[in-house]
Design a protein around this motif. Structure first.
Motif, PDB file in Angstrom:
ATOM      1  N   VAL A  73     -12.612  -8.105  17.988  1.00  0.00           N
ATOM      2  CA  VAL A  73     -12.279  -7.829  19.392  1.00  0.00           C
ATOM      3  C   VAL A  73     -12.656  -6.392  19.756  1.00  0.00           C
ATOM      4  N   ARG A  74     -12.330  -5.439  18.882  1.00  0.00           N
ATOM      5  CA  ARG A  74     -12.602  -4.026  19.156  1.00  0.00           C
ATOM      6  C   ARG A  74     -14.075  -3.676  19.070  1.00  0.00           C
ATOM      7  N   GLN A  75     -14.794  -4.345  18.188  1.00  0.00           N
ATOM      8  CA  GLN A  75     -16.174  -3.977  17.919  1.00  0.00           C
ATOM      9  C   GLN A  75     -17.019  -5.242  17.736  1.00  0.00           C
ATOM     10  N   PRO A  76     -17.357  -5.905  18.831  1.00  0.00           N
ATOM     11  CA  PRO A  76     -18.150  -7.146  18.712  1.00  0.00           C
ATOM     12  C   PRO A  76     -19.444  -6.915  17.948  1.00  0.00           C
ATOM     13  N   ALA A  77     -19.869  -7.924  17.203  1.00  0.00           N
ATOM     14  CA  ALA A  77     -21.128  -7.837  16.466  1.00  0.00           C
ATOM     15  C   ALA A  77     -22.288  -7.721  17.436  1.00  0.00           C
ATOM     16  N   ARG A  78     -23.307  -7.051  17.001  1.00  0.00           N
ATOM     17  CA  ARG A  78     -24.500  -6.872  17.860  1.00  0.00           C
ATOM     18  C   ARG A  78     -25.507  -7.932  17.616  1.00  0.00           C
ATOM     19  N   ARG A 114     -21.263 -15.697  10.670  1.00  0.00           N
ATOM     20  CA  ARG A 114     -20.655 -16.334  11.846  1.00  0.00           C
ATOM     21  C   ARG A 114     -20.045 -15.331  12.822  1.00  0.00           C
ATOM     22  N   PHE A 115     -19.348 -14.307  12.303  1.00  0.00           N
ATOM     23  CA  PHE A 115     -18.579 -13.416  13.172  1.00  0.00           C
ATOM     24  C   PHE A 115     -19.099 -11.983  13.230  1.00  0.00           C
ATOM     25  N   GLY A 116     -20.091 -11.653  12.402  1.00  0.00           N
ATOM     26  CA  GLY A 116     -20.664 -10.315  12.432  1.00  0.00           C
ATOM     27  C   GLY A 116     -19.826  -9.260  11.732  1.00  0.00           C
ATOM     28  N   HIS A 117     -18.769  -9.658  11.071  1.00  0.00           N
ATOM     29  CA  HIS A 117     -17.884  -8.777  10.319  1.00  0.00           C
ATOM     30  C   HIS A 117     -17.421  -9.522   9.082  1.00  0.00           C
ATOM     31  N   GLU A 118     -17.000  -8.766   8.069  1.00  0.00           N
ATOM     32  CA  GLU A 118     -16.469  -9.373   6.857  1.00  0.00           C
ATOM     33  C   GLU A 118     -14.953  -9.229   6.808  1.00  0.00           C
ATOM     34  N   LEU A 119     -14.316 -10.075   6.046  1.00  0.00           N
ATOM     35  CA  LEU A 119     -12.896  -9.928   5.760  1.00  0.00           C
ATOM     36  C   LEU A 119     -12.703  -8.693   4.889  1.00  0.00           C
ATOM     37  N   ASP A 120     -11.619  -7.964   5.094  1.00  0.00           N
ATOM     38  CA  ASP A 120     -11.281  -6.833   4.248  1.00  0.00           C
ATOM     39  C   ASP A 120     -10.780  -7.402   2.914  1.00  0.00           C
ATOM     40  N   VAL A 121     -11.531  -7.175   1.849  1.00  0.00           N
ATOM     41  CA  VAL A 121     -11.215  -7.787   0.560  1.00  0.00           C
ATOM     42  C   VAL A 121      -9.856  -7.318   0.036  1.00  0.00           C
ATOM     43  N   LEU A 163      -7.434  -9.394   1.826  1.00  0.00           N
ATOM     44  CA  LEU A 163      -7.607 -10.771   1.363  1.00  0.00           C
ATOM     45  C   LEU A 163      -6.932 -10.986   0.007  1.00  0.00           C
ATOM     46  N   PHE A 164      -7.049 -10.010  -0.890  1.00  0.00           N
ATOM     47  CA  PHE A 164      -6.485 -10.151  -2.229  1.00  0.00           C
ATOM     48  C   PHE A 164      -4.987  -9.852  -2.274  1.00  0.00           C
ATOM     49  N   GLU A 165      -4.508  -8.918  -1.460  1.00  0.00           N
ATOM     50  CA  GLU A 165      -3.131  -8.455  -1.572  1.00  0.00           C
ATOM     51  C   GLU A 165      -2.151  -9.112  -0.605  1.00  0.00           C
ATOM     52  N   GLU A 166      -2.655  -9.672   0.488  1.00  0.00           N
ATOM     53  CA  GLU A 166      -1.772 -10.233   1.507  1.00  0.00           C
ATOM     54  C   GLU A 166      -2.117 -11.701   1.746  1.00  0.00           C
ATOM     55  N   SER A 167      -1.529 -12.269   2.770  1.00  0.00           N
ATOM     56  CA  SER A 167      -1.798 -13.679   3.091  1.00  0.00           C
ATOM     57  C   SER A 167      -3.155 -13.823   3.768  1.00  0.00           C
ATOM     58  N   LEU A 168      -3.665 -15.045   3.753  1.00  0.00           N
ATOM     59  CA  LEU A 168      -4.905 -15.323   4.474  1.00  0.00           C
ATOM     60  C   LEU A 168      -4.752 -15.006   5.956  1.00  0.00           C
ATOM     61  N   GLY A 169      -3.576 -15.330   6.502  1.00  0.00           N
ATOM     62  CA  GLY A 169      -3.316 -15.052   7.913  1.00  0.00           C
ATOM     63  C   GLY A 169      -3.433 -13.571   8.222  1.00  0.00           C
ATOM     64  N   SER A 170      -2.942 -12.719   7.335  1.00  0.00           N
ATOM     65  CA  SER A 170      -3.039 -11.270   7.538  1.00  0.00           C
ATOM     66  C   SER A 170      -4.486 -10.812   7.468  1.00  0.00           C
ATOM     67  N   ALA A 171      -5.233 -11.325   6.514  1.00  0.00           N
ATOM     68  CA  ALA A 171      -6.642 -10.955   6.378  1.00  0.00           C
ATOM     69  C   ALA A 171      -7.438 -11.397   7.608  1.00  0.00           C
ATOM     70  N   ILE A 172      -7.137 -12.568   8.111  1.00  0.00           N
ATOM     71  CA  ILE A 172      -7.849 -13.084   9.286  1.00  0.00           C
ATOM     72  C   ILE A 172      -7.449 -12.309  10.535  1.00  0.00           C
ATOM     73  N   ALA A 173      -6.178 -11.965  10.659  1.00  0.00           N
ATOM     74  CA  ALA A 173      -5.716 -11.177  11.816  1.00  0.00           C
ATOM     75  C   ALA A 173      -6.404  -9.817  11.839  1.00  0.00           C
ATOM     76  N   GLU A 174      -6.551  -9.191  10.679  1.00  0.00           N
ATOM     77  CA  GLU A 174      -7.227  -7.900  10.590  1.00  0.00           C
ATOM     78  C   GLU A 174      -8.685  -8.048  11.016  1.00  0.00           C
ATOM     79  N   LEU A 175      -9.338  -9.117  10.591  1.00  0.00           N
ATOM     80  CA  LEU A 175     -10.714  -9.400  10.998  1.00  0.00           C
ATOM     81  C   LEU A 175     -10.795  -9.602  12.504  1.00  0.00           C
ATOM     82  N   GLN A 176      -9.884 -10.395  13.058  1.00  0.00           N
ATOM     83  CA  GLN A 176      -9.883 -10.660  14.491  1.00  0.00           C
ATOM     84  C   GLN A 176      -9.752  -9.368  15.289  1.00  0.00           C
TER      85      GLN A 176
END
Length: 79
Positions: free
Chosen positions: A74-79, A47-54, A57-70
């Motif tokens: 933004v910095r490197q859009p999928a091709r 869907r987004f061209g990037h993966e969540l940082d596992v 994802l495992f050590e912090e909240s879902l919100g933190s994992a999603i913010a890192e993905l976002q």
């Protein structure tokens, strides 16, 4: 809630079979595990061209994992 966050939170809820997932929750505390994380990341990548940082994802909240993905999306859009 940002659109990406809502989508991923909904997916996590489906994967862990819990409709009450929130951004403050931790993936592992919800019953998530490495296989579910791989399956989730397959959907996120498609869907987004990037993966969540596992690690996040495992050590912090879902919100933190999603913010890192976002940030990466933004910095490197999928091709």
């Amino acid at each position: 809630m940002h659109e990406i966050q809502k989508i991923i939170i909904d997916w996590v809820g489906e994967f862990v079979e819990n409709p009450e997932v929130s951004p403050e929750d931790n993936f592992l505390d919800l019953g998530g595990h490495s296989l579910l994380a791989m399956n989730l990341n397959t959907v996120v990548q498609q869907r987004f061209g990037h993966e969540l940082d596992v690690r996040v994802l495992f050590e912090e909240s879902l919100g933190s994992a999603i913010a890192e993905l976002q940030d990466r999306v933004v910095r490197q859009p999928a091709r």
